[in-house]
Design an enzyme around this catalytic site. Structure first.
Site, PDB file in Angstrom:
ATOM      1  N   VAL A   1      41.083  27.102  -2.751  1.00  0.00           N
ATOM      2  CA  VAL A   1      40.862  26.582  -1.343  1.00  0.00           C
ATOM      3  C   VAL A   1      39.663  27.087  -0.766  1.00  0.00           C
ATOM      4  CG1 VAL A   1      43.047  25.435  -0.934  1.00  0.00           C
ATOM      5  CG2 VAL A   1      42.725  27.847  -0.123  1.00  0.00           C
TER       6      VAL A   1
ATOM      7  N   HIS B   1      43.663  21.241  -3.898  1.00  0.00           N
ATOM      8  CA  HIS B   1      44.540  21.897  -3.173  1.00  0.00           C
ATOM      9  C   HIS B   1      44.180  21.933  -1.633  1.00  0.00           C
ATOM     10  CE1 HIS B   1      47.171  23.898  -6.373  1.00  0.00           C
ATOM     11  NE2 HIS B   1      47.302  22.584  -6.312  1.00  0.00           N
TER      12      HIS B   1
ATOM     13  N   CYS C   1      47.720  13.339  14.581  1.00  0.00           N
ATOM     14  CA  CYS C   1      46.969  12.032  14.522  1.00  0.00           C
ATOM     15  C   CYS C   1      46.093  12.350  13.347  1.00  0.00           C
ATOM     16  CB  CYS C   1      46.189  12.006  15.798  1.00  0.00           C
ATOM     17  SG  CYS C   1      44.826  13.266  16.183  1.00  0.00           S
TER      18      CYS C   1
ATOM     19  N   SER D   1      47.524  30.791 -13.680  1.00  0.00           N
ATOM     20  CA  SER D   1      48.695  31.008 -14.200  1.00  0.00           C
ATOM     21  C   SER D   1      49.286  29.758 -14.736  1.00  0.00           C
ATOM     22  CB  SER D   1      49.539  31.761 -13.178  1.00  0.00           C
ATOM     23  OG  SER D   1      49.771  31.081 -12.281  1.00  0.00           O
TER      24      SER D   1
ATOM     25  N   ALA E   1      37.095  36.147 -16.199  1.00  0.00           N
ATOM     26  CA  ALA E   1      36.110  34.721 -16.225  1.00  0.00           C
ATOM     27  C   ALA E   1      34.827  35.179 -16.035  1.00  0.00           C
ATOM     28  CB  ALA E   1      36.823  33.793 -15.093  1.00  0.00           C
TER      29      ALA E   1
HETATM   30  P1  OAD Z   1      47.983  32.677  -9.620  1.00  0.00           P
HETATM   31  O1  OAD Z   1      47.909  33.697  -8.821  1.00  0.00           O
HETATM   32  O2  OAD Z   1      49.308  31.925 -10.197  1.00  0.00           O
HETATM   33  O3  OAD Z   1      47.184  33.190 -11.041  1.00  0.00           O
HETATM   34  C1  OAD Z   1      46.020  33.809 -11.377  1.00  0.00           C
HETATM   35  C2  OAD Z   1      45.573  33.675 -12.737  1.00  0.00           C
HETATM   36  O4  OAD Z   1      44.541  34.466 -12.948  1.00  0.00           O
HETATM   37  C3  OAD Z   1      46.666  34.648 -13.421  1.00  0.00           C
HETATM   38  O5  OAD Z   1      46.877  33.942 -14.786  1.00  0.00           O
HETATM   39  C4  OAD Z   1      45.707  35.674 -13.813  1.00  0.00           C
HETATM   40  O6  OAD Z   1      46.265  36.332 -14.983  1.00  0.00           O
HETATM   41  C5  OAD Z   1      44.348  35.229 -13.813  1.00  0.00           C
HETATM   42  N1  OAD Z   1      43.363  36.181 -13.595  1.00  0.00           N
HETATM   43  C6  OAD Z   1      43.247  37.327 -12.603  1.00  0.00           C
HETATM   44  N2  OAD Z   1      42.128  37.744 -12.448  1.00  0.00           N
HETATM   45  C7  OAD Z   1      41.148  37.337 -13.311  1.00  0.00           C
HETATM   46  C8  OAD Z   1      40.021  37.209 -13.595  1.00  0.00           C
HETATM   47  N3  OAD Z   1      39.081  38.178 -13.425  1.00  0.00           N
HETATM   48  N4  OAD Z   1      39.298  36.478 -14.781  1.00  0.00           N
HETATM   49  C9  OAD Z   1      40.283  35.485 -15.442  1.00  0.00           C
HETATM   50  N5  OAD Z   1      41.451  35.208 -15.213  1.00  0.00           N
HETATM   51  C10 OAD Z   1      42.063  36.096 -14.155  1.00  0.00           C
HETATM   52  O7  OAD Z   1      46.743  31.582  -8.973  1.00  0.00           O
HETATM   53  P2  OAD Z   1      46.613  29.824  -9.494  1.00  0.00           P
HETATM   54  O8  OAD Z   1      47.310  29.631 -10.849  1.00  0.00           O
HETATM   55  O9  OAD Z   1      45.271  29.411  -9.065  1.00  0.00           O
HETATM   56  O10 OAD Z   1      48.661  26.678  -4.477  1.00  0.00           O
HETATM   57  O11 OAD Z   1      47.886  29.498  -8.476  1.00  0.00           O
HETATM   58  C11 OAD Z   1      47.938  28.088  -8.457  1.00  0.00           C
HETATM   59  C12 OAD Z   1      48.321  27.535  -7.113  1.00  0.00           C
HETATM   60  O12 OAD Z   1      49.553  28.562  -6.588  1.00  0.00           O
HETATM   61  C13 OAD Z   1      47.418  28.041  -6.022  1.00  0.00           C
HETATM   62  O13 OAD Z   1      46.266  27.026  -5.776  1.00  0.00           O
HETATM   63  C14 OAD Z   1      48.169  28.030  -4.720  1.00  0.00           C
HETATM   64  C15 OAD Z   1      49.247  28.607  -5.100  1.00  0.00           C
HETATM   65  O14 OAD Z   1      50.357  28.683  -4.620  1.00  0.00           O
HETATM   66  C16 OAD Z   1      48.767  26.106  -3.297  1.00  0.00           C
HETATM   67  O15 OAD Z   1      48.566  26.841  -2.068  1.00  0.00           O
HETATM   68  C17 OAD Z   1      49.265  24.746  -3.081  1.00  0.00           C
END
Ligand code: OAD
Length: 252
Positions: A107, A123, A134, A191, A233
Site C-alpha cells: 500500500v 490492498h 459517504c 509470505s 528481491a
Molecule cells: P509479509 O511480511 O507477510 O512477508 C514478507 C515476505 O518478504 C517474507 O516472506 C520475507 O521472507 C520476504 N522478504 C523480506 N525481505 C525481502 C527481500 N529483501 N527480498 C525478498 N523477499 C524478502 O508481507 P506480505 O506477504 O506482503 O495486508 O503480507 C501480505 C499482506 O499481509 C499485506 O499486504 C498486508 C498484511 O497484513 C493487508 O494489510 C490487507
C-alpha cells in the site's frame, strides 16, 4: 571480495526472454530494501501492536486514533523512502514485455513512484483516505490524528483493505485474469499467508504459466512454483533484467 553469482535456472531466463505476457505479484519484501518494515518479520511490530491487530474494522471502531496514528507513522516512513532496485527492475520489465501487469499487496505506492504503469494495488494505498459513511475520498499528506470527511463530517479511514474485508471485486477479477493468462508469473517478497492474493500464484500455475518465486526464505509456494530463487528481491530482479536483456543471455 568477489560478488557471489546469483544462480538463476536457465529455464527461468528463457521463459522471461520469450514471455509475451508477464504478471508479477509483490509483497512487503519488495519494499524492505527501501527501509519499510514487513508485516510478519521481527520488525513488523509497532508499539507492541501486531499489524493484524490494527488493520481491522474492529480496531478502527474501538480506537480510530490508534489506527490512524499507525497509518500516519507508516505514511511518514513511505514519504521518506525511495524505490529500490527491485522496484526499478520491474519498471524495466514492463518496458520490454508487451502484456505486463504488476499486482501488488503493498500500500506504499512505491511501484508507481518508481515508474511502473500497469499496477493493480489490490490492498489499496495508504496515501489516500475514504469516508467511512459517504462516497468521498481524499489524498493524504501531512495529516495527524483522526481524519474527518470534508463532505459529511464523519470519520474517514485509510483507503486500504483490512483483515475481514473484501477486496475490490473488479480489481481482483482483473488480477485473476492476468495471473491465469500469463506466460510467466513472478512472485516476489510475499509470505503467501494472506488470501486471496496468495491464490493468484496457483491461478497462474493452473493457467500453464511458469511461476518463479523470489524470496529471502522458503514459503508455502516453494516446491509448488516452477522455480524459487532465495535472496534479496533488490539483487535478484535486477539480475534477471541484466541476464535476459541488458547484459546478454547466459545460463546458470
Ligand atoms: P509479509 O511480511 O507477510 O512477508 C514478507 C515476505 O518478504 C517474507 O516472506 C520475507 O521472507 C520476504 N522478504 C523480506 N525481505 C525481502 C527481500 N529483501 N527480498 C525478498 N523477499 C524478502 O508481507 P506480505 O506477504 O506482503 O495486508 O503480507 C501480505 C499482506 O499481509 C499485506 O499486504 C498486508 C498484511 O497484513 C493487508 O494489510 C490487507
Amino acid at each position: 571480495m568477489p560478488e557471489t553469482r546469483i544462480e538463476i535456472p536457465a529455464e527461468a531466463l528463457e521463459r522471461l526472454k520469450t514471455a509475451g505476457s508477464l504478471a508479477v505479484l509483490t509483497g512487503a519484501g519488495v519494499s524492505a530494501e527501501s527501509g519499510l518494515p514487513t508485516f510478519r518479520g521481527k520488525d513488523g511490530l509497532w508499539k507492541n501492536h501486531r499489524p493484524e491487530q490494527l488493520a481491522t474494522p474492529q480496531a478502527f471502531s474501538a480506537d480510530p486514533k490508534l489506527v490512524w496514528d499507525w497509518y500516519h507513522w507508516r505514511r511518514g516512513i513511505v514519504r521518506n523512502a525511495s524505490p529500490n532496485p527491485a522496484h526499478l527492475a520491474l519498471v524495466e520489465m514492463e518496458k520490454r514485455i508487451e502484456n505486463f501487469t504488476l499486482i501488488t499487496q503493498n500500500v506504499d505506492g512505491l511501484h508507481r513512484r518508481a515508474g511502473s504503469r500497469e499496477v493493480l494495488e489490490i490492498h489499496g494505498n495508504l496515501c489516500e483516505a475514504r469516508c467511512s459513511v459517504c462516497p468521498a475520498s481524499a489524498p493524504l499528506e501531512e495529516e495527524e490524528g483522526i481524519v474527518t470527511c470534508e463532505a459529511c463530517g464523519a470519520f474517514m479511514r485509510p483507503a486500504v483493505v483490512w483483515f475481514g474485508e473484501s477486496l475490490d471485486t473488479a480489481l481482483l477479477e482483473k488480477a485473476y485474469v492476468r495471473a491465469g493468462g500469463s506466460d510467466m508469473f513472478i512472485v516476489a517478497g510475499t509470505s503467501g499467508m494472506v488470501q486471496p492474493a496468495a491464490s493468484l500464484s496457483y491461478a497462474a500455475l493452473r493457467g500453464g504459466g511458469y511461476v518463479l518465486e523470489v524470496n529471502l526464505d522458503p514459503t508455502p509456494l516453494t516446491g509448488e512454483a516452477n522455480a524459487t530463487i532465495l535472496g534479496k528481491a533488490g539483487d535478484i530482479l535486477p539480475e534477471l533484467v541484466r541476464r535476459v536483456w541488458t547484459g546478454g543471455m547466459q545460463s546458470a
